[in-house]
Motif scaffolding. Structure first.
Motif, PDB file in Angstrom:
ATOM      1  N   ALA A  98      29.873   7.052  75.132  1.00  0.00           N
ATOM      2  CA  ALA A  98      29.628   7.741  73.864  1.00  0.00           C
ATOM      3  C   ALA A  98      28.932   9.081  74.063  1.00  0.00           C
ATOM      4  O   ALA A  98      29.111   9.997  73.261  1.00  0.00           O
ATOM      5  N   TRP A  99      28.149   9.225  75.123  1.00  0.00           N
ATOM      6  CA  TRP A  99      27.392  10.450  75.359  1.00  0.00           C
ATOM      7  C   TRP A  99      28.277  11.627  75.737  1.00  0.00           C
ATOM      8  O   TRP A  99      27.873  12.787  75.654  1.00  0.00           O
ATOM      9  N   GLN A 100      29.527  11.382  76.160  1.00  0.00           N
ATOM     10  CA  GLN A 100      30.368  12.442  76.716  1.00  0.00           C
ATOM     11  C   GLN A 100      30.737  13.513  75.693  1.00  0.00           C
ATOM     12  O   GLN A 100      31.057  14.642  76.069  1.00  0.00           O
ATOM     13  N   GLY A 101      30.679  13.164  74.392  1.00  0.00           N
ATOM     14  CA  GLY A 101      31.044  14.155  73.386  1.00  0.00           C
ATOM     15  C   GLY A 101      30.012  15.252  73.225  1.00  0.00           C
ATOM     16  O   GLY A 101      30.320  16.316  72.675  1.00  0.00           O
ATOM     17  N   THR A 102      28.779  15.029  73.698  1.00  0.00           N
ATOM     18  CA  THR A 102      27.704  15.988  73.466  1.00  0.00           C
ATOM     19  C   THR A 102      27.034  16.463  74.753  1.00  0.00           C
ATOM     20  O   THR A 102      26.634  17.624  74.852  1.00  0.00           O
ATOM     21  N   PHE A 103      26.927  15.579  75.749  1.00  0.00           N
ATOM     22  CA  PHE A 103      26.144  15.900  76.943  1.00  0.00           C
ATOM     23  C   PHE A 103      27.065  16.098  78.151  1.00  0.00           C
ATOM     24  O   PHE A 103      28.077  15.398  78.292  1.00  0.00           O
ATOM     25  N   PRO A 104      26.705  17.027  79.030  1.00  0.00           N
ATOM     26  CA  PRO A 104      27.556  17.273  80.209  1.00  0.00           C
ATOM     27  C   PRO A 104      27.538  16.133  81.218  1.00  0.00           C
ATOM     28  O   PRO A 104      28.499  15.943  81.962  1.00  0.00           O
ATOM     29  N   ASP A 105      26.433  15.386  81.261  1.00  0.00           N
ATOM     30  CA  ASP A 105      26.349  14.261  82.196  1.00  0.00           C
ATOM     31  C   ASP A 105      25.440  13.185  81.603  1.00  0.00           C
ATOM     32  O   ASP A 105      24.708  13.417  80.643  1.00  0.00           O
ATOM     33  N   ARG A 106      25.496  12.005  82.206  1.00  0.00           N
ATOM     34  CA  ARG A 106      24.732  10.866  81.706  1.00  0.00           C
ATOM     35  C   ARG A 106      23.229  11.104  81.843  1.00  0.00           C
ATOM     36  O   ARG A 106      22.435  10.699  80.995  1.00  0.00           O
ATOM     37  N   ALA A 107      22.819  11.784  82.923  1.00  0.00           N
ATOM     38  CA  ALA A 107      21.397  12.058  83.144  1.00  0.00           C
ATOM     39  C   ALA A 107      20.835  12.922  82.020  1.00  0.00           C
ATOM     40  O   ALA A 107      19.696  12.720  81.573  1.00  0.00           O
ATOM     41  N   GLY A 108      21.625  13.899  81.535  1.00  0.00           N
ATOM     42  CA  GLY A 108      21.175  14.749  80.440  1.00  0.00           C
ATOM     43  C   GLY A 108      20.958  13.964  79.163  1.00  0.00           C
ATOM     44  O   GLY A 108      20.005  14.225  78.414  1.00  0.00           O
ATOM     45  N   TYR A 109      21.857  12.991  78.925  1.00  0.00           N
ATOM     46  CA  TYR A 109      21.696  12.140  77.738  1.00  0.00           C
ATOM     47  C   TYR A 109      20.394  11.340  77.821  1.00  0.00           C
ATOM     48  O   TYR A 109      19.611  11.299  76.860  1.00  0.00           O
ATOM     49  N   PHE A 110      20.164  10.696  78.948  1.00  0.00           N
ATOM     50  CA  PHE A 110      18.968   9.864  79.084  1.00  0.00           C
ATOM     51  C   PHE A 110      17.694  10.707  79.032  1.00  0.00           C
ATOM     52  O   PHE A 110      16.665  10.249  78.529  1.00  0.00           O
ATOM     53  N   LYS A 111      17.771  11.940  79.528  1.00  0.00           N
ATOM     54  CA  LYS A 111      16.584  12.802  79.483  1.00  0.00           C
ATOM     55  C   LYS A 111      16.210  13.116  78.042  1.00  0.00           C
ATOM     56  O   LYS A 111      15.038  13.060  77.663  1.00  0.00           O
ATOM     57  N   GLU A 112      17.224  13.452  77.217  1.00  0.00           N
ATOM     58  CA  GLU A 112      16.919  13.802  75.823  1.00  0.00           C
ATOM     59  C   GLU A 112      16.592  12.571  74.986  1.00  0.00           C
ATOM     60  O   GLU A 112      15.720  12.604  74.115  1.00  0.00           O
ATOM     61  N   ALA A 113      17.307  11.469  75.242  1.00  0.00           N
ATOM     62  CA  ALA A 113      17.122  10.283  74.402  1.00  0.00           C
ATOM     63  C   ALA A 113      15.857   9.507  74.763  1.00  0.00           C
ATOM     64  O   ALA A 113      15.129   9.052  73.870  1.00  0.00           O
ATOM     65  N   PHE A 114      15.592   9.346  76.047  1.00  0.00           N
ATOM     66  CA  PHE A 114      14.500   8.469  76.477  1.00  0.00           C
ATOM     67  C   PHE A 114      13.403   9.189  77.254  1.00  0.00           C
ATOM     68  O   PHE A 114      12.447   8.562  77.696  1.00  0.00           O
ATOM     69  N   GLY A 115      13.544  10.506  77.449  1.00  0.00           N
ATOM     70  CA  GLY A 115      12.487  11.261  78.108  1.00  0.00           C
ATOM     71  C   GLY A 115      12.389  11.022  79.592  1.00  0.00           C
ATOM     72  O   GLY A 115      11.294  11.146  80.161  1.00  0.00           O
TER      73      GLY A 115
END
Length: 521
Positions: free
Chosen positions: A214-231
């Motif tokens: 689901a993160w692929q529509g907004t974030f370039p990679d999975r690490a970027g998603y986890f950084k923004e979502a969970f710090g």
């Protein structure tokens, strides 16, 4: 499915319940027990029955204990004591496995090894994963069951035209199908908002399991998603020895930066390295939202390396998570959750019972085998899993401390008794209901007796010591024993099988029956 919309919804409601009812009961039963999972831990782990301390031991002393135990482990995890969990926990990875130990927060001494998964390690994960780890199959089975539960709730409202009138209708003097349907209606209406919320929030919590990309529509990679979502934050090791600051000082700095908020746990990354980092996660005992507020401090200087403040989208997700997991301090609401969870178990069980009793005569006349299959499934899924849970508690008391693979034997006791419950249900059918109820009564009485004999903490002593978790567990088991014994006696007074359909149906009368009952039958 049916000639009209309501008839189609009736078909969906009936068969979705029959197909996934066994899994749903297991989820609701274990989820209900998980409301008091930490209290169950206290009952199963006598060494953790400590009096709460006003000021826990210095974190620097705790770090010394943890490092002596963990050796050269690259990271250390320290969970701080809470009202419901008076022990302090340390954890680390060693040889590819996560090792955890409890520590007395007053003296900073290691407590004996747990030797059990307890409520938080077995019961809690069971309700969302069935403890099936292979390929995340358990998560998917629970997710499919949750989707079916949402369909059951919506279709149930559509099927029952007089749903709110039925809430005030409970005729205990009628035959089994009528009583089962009335109980089904009452618990369905009473717990409808709760059951919908708890089911939907459970699906939302594990969105990344069901929609892993689901993160692929907004974030370039999975690490970027986890950084923004969970710090999440990380930095490489310097591969040079470092001189860390006092953990107590760093903890005080975290409290200051959070404006008085206290840490729930901390994690030490790259211990002993010049680039060591201390991660602090903020406690959410004082709020519904399970916040992800995080601080990463330089272990040597105390400088803020990264600070995560929860964003609106994650706040909504974590609010629903908080509603589901109820980790905040509110004992009244916790008991309401427990009662509504039990109402969900009754809702599912009575749905099964109504299906069985309303079809028994017709299936026996036509020589159909489906009823026997569903009846055995129902017995194993309801009384069977309750008996299996009690065997888990009893095994915890009977297995000797320090026994190798002790926690595995406890789990095997659960699964073997659960399998036996299904087998007994299919073999004995009509008699199995009463027999398993008597077994539940005996096991529920045996568990607190064993607790008193083995640990010395009988009910009166637990109450005098203020061990409310242990006393509450004993009282709950005694209440279950009484309810099971009364149920078994009542079941033995009626025939093993019922050959009558719903009252009034055979004579064409509408008295004692409703349109919904006739449609279900």
């Amino acid at each position: 499915m049916g000639a009209g919309f309501r008839a189609s919804m009736n078909w969906l409601h009936t068969w979705a319940g029959v197909v996934v009812g066994a899994v749903l009961f297991a989820i609701f039963w274990m989820g209900t027990l998980s409301v008091f999972d930490r209290e169950i831990d206290r009952w199963m782990m006598p060494e953790t029955r400590l009096a709460p301390v006003a000021e826990p031991a210095s974190l620097d002393r705790i770090r010394e204990v943890a490092q002596a135990l963990a050796g050269d482990a690259p990271s250390l995890f320290i969970s701080l004591p809470t009202e419901r969990q008076p022990v302090l926990g340390i954890g680390f990875r060693k040889d590819g496995e996560f090792v955890s130990r409890n520590v007395d927060p007053a003296t900073a001494t290691l407590l004996p090894e747990r030797g059990t998964l307890g409520g938080t390690g077995f019961i809690f994960p069971f309700h969302f994963s069935l403890n099936i780890k292979l390929w995340s199959i358990g998560y998917w089975l629970v997710g499919l069951a949750a989707m079916a539960m949402l369909a059951l709730l919506v279709s149930g409202v559509i099927v029952h035209v007089k749903i709110f009138a039925d809430f005030f209708t409970l005729r205990t003097d009628k035959k089994a199908p009528r009583v089962a349907l009335d109980l089904h209606n009452v618990t369905g209406v009473l717990g409808l908002p709760f059951h919908f919320m708890i089911t939907l929030s459970g699906l939302i919590i594990f969105v990344l399991v069901y929609f892993p990309n689901a993160w692929q529509g907004t974030f370039p990679d999975r690490a970027g998603y986890f950084k923004e979502a969970f710090g999440s934050y990380s930095r490489p090791k310097a591969n040079q020895p470092g001189d860390p600051m006092s953990l107590d000082a760093l903890s005080a700095e975290a409290v200051r930066l959070w404006g008085g908020g206290t840490p729930l746990y901390l994690r030490l990354w790259h211990t002993g390295d010049a680039n060591a980092v201390v991660e602090f996660r903020r406690s959410y005992e004082d709020r519904v939202t399970m916040n992800t507020d995080t601080l990463y401090l330089d272990a040597a200087t105390g400088a803020v390396l990264s600070r995560q403040t929860q964003q609106p989208i994650m706040t909504a997700q974590r609010f629903l998570s908080g509603l589901h997991f109820i980790q905040f301090r509110h004992w009244t609401l916790r008991w309401i959750y427990f009662a509504l969870g039990l109402s969900g178990c009754v809702l599912i069980a009575t749905g099964f019972l109504f299906w069985l009793e309303s079809r028994r005569k017709r299936h026996e006349k036509q020589g159909l085998k489906g009823l026997g299959v569903v009846e055995g499934l129902t017995i194993g899924a309801t009384t069977g899993i309750i008996l299996a849970t009690l065997s888990f508690f009893i095994a915890n008391k009977l297995l000797p401390p320090g026994m190798a693979e002790r926690q595995s034997y406890e789990a095997w006791a659960f699964y073997l008794l659960w399998a036996a419950g299904f087998a007994h249900g299919w073999i004995r059918r009509g008699q199995a209901w009463a027999e398993q109820s008597w077994a539940i009564a005996a096991a529920a009485l045996c568990a607190p007796v064993l607790n008193a004999l083995i640990t010395g903490d009988h009910l009166a002593r637990s109450l005098s010591k203020g061990q409310w978790a242990v006393a509450g567990m004993d009282l709950a088991l005694l209440a279950l024993a009484a309810i099971a014994a009364l149920t078994a006696r009542k079941l033995q007074r009626r025939p093993a099988t019922t050959s009558r359909a719903m009252p009034g149906r055979a004579q064409g009368s509408t008295r004692g029956s409703t349109r919904e009952g006739r449609q279900h039958a």
